[in-house]
Scaffold this motif. Structure first.
Motif, PDB file in Angstrom:
ATOM      1  N   HIS A  35     -25.611  -8.673 -19.424  1.00 57.03           N
ATOM      2  CA  HIS A  35     -24.966  -9.980 -19.484  1.00 57.03           C
ATOM      3  C   HIS A  35     -23.461  -9.859 -19.193  1.00 57.03           C
ATOM      4  N   GLU A  36     -22.822  -8.841 -19.745  1.00 56.27           N
ATOM      5  CA  GLU A  36     -21.390  -8.629 -19.508  1.00 56.27           C
ATOM      6  C   GLU A  36     -21.113  -8.267 -18.056  1.00 56.27           C
ATOM      7  N   ARG A  37     -21.977  -7.441 -17.462  1.00 58.79           N
ATOM      8  CA  ARG A  37     -21.805  -7.091 -16.046  1.00 58.79           C
ATOM      9  C   ARG A  37     -21.941  -8.325 -15.165  1.00 58.79           C
ATOM     10  N   LEU A  38     -22.917  -9.189 -15.485  1.00 58.33           N
ATOM     11  CA  LEU A  38     -23.113 -10.406 -14.714  1.00 58.33           C
ATOM     12  C   LEU A  38     -21.905 -11.340 -14.854  1.00 58.33           C
ATOM     13  N   ALA A  39     -21.393 -11.474 -16.055  1.00 56.59           N
ATOM     14  CA  ALA A  39     -20.209 -12.310 -16.275  1.00 56.59           C
ATOM     15  C   ALA A  39     -19.013 -11.747 -15.516  1.00 56.59           C
TER      16      ALA A  39
END
Length: 108
Positions: free
Chosen positions: A15-19
């Motif tokens: 999720h953090e990588r996508l954000a």
């Protein structure tokens, strides 16, 4: 499912990588940011021009008042608006580079 970044060994969730990718993509589309971040030589011509025009305006104004020579008065009449325009452009440049947090409209 945690992935390690190779540059600083920080673990990021999917999720953090996508954000982070979304943020980077949005920043990549911002032309104004790209223009500010590009390395360009310092712009010194506008301040120099404003200073020269201001000096010329003062000299022409003082001499025109002291001598009442029409050529000096007309010279002042021509140079003074150019001085004001250049000073206004310089003021706009200085205030344009200010912090976004201090602006009245955050969406600009």
């Amino acid at each position: 499912m945690n992935d390690r970044s190779h540059s600083d060994d920080v673990e990021l969730t999917a999720h953090e990588r996508l954000a982070l990718l979304r943020i980077e993509a949005e920043l990549g589309r911002d032309r104004r940011l790209a223009r500010r971040m590009s390395t360009s030589p310092p712009r010194v011509w506008l301040p120099l021009t404003a200073a020269v025009l201001m000096c010329a305006s003062v000299v022409l104004g003082v001499l025109g008042i002291r001598t009442s020579d029409p050529a000096l008065v007309w010279g002042f009449a021509v140079v003074w608006p150019l001085t004001l325009l250049t000073a206004f452009r310089l003021l706009c440049r200085v205030t344009e580079n200010g912090d976004r947090a201090t602006r009245a409209t955050p969406w600009v």
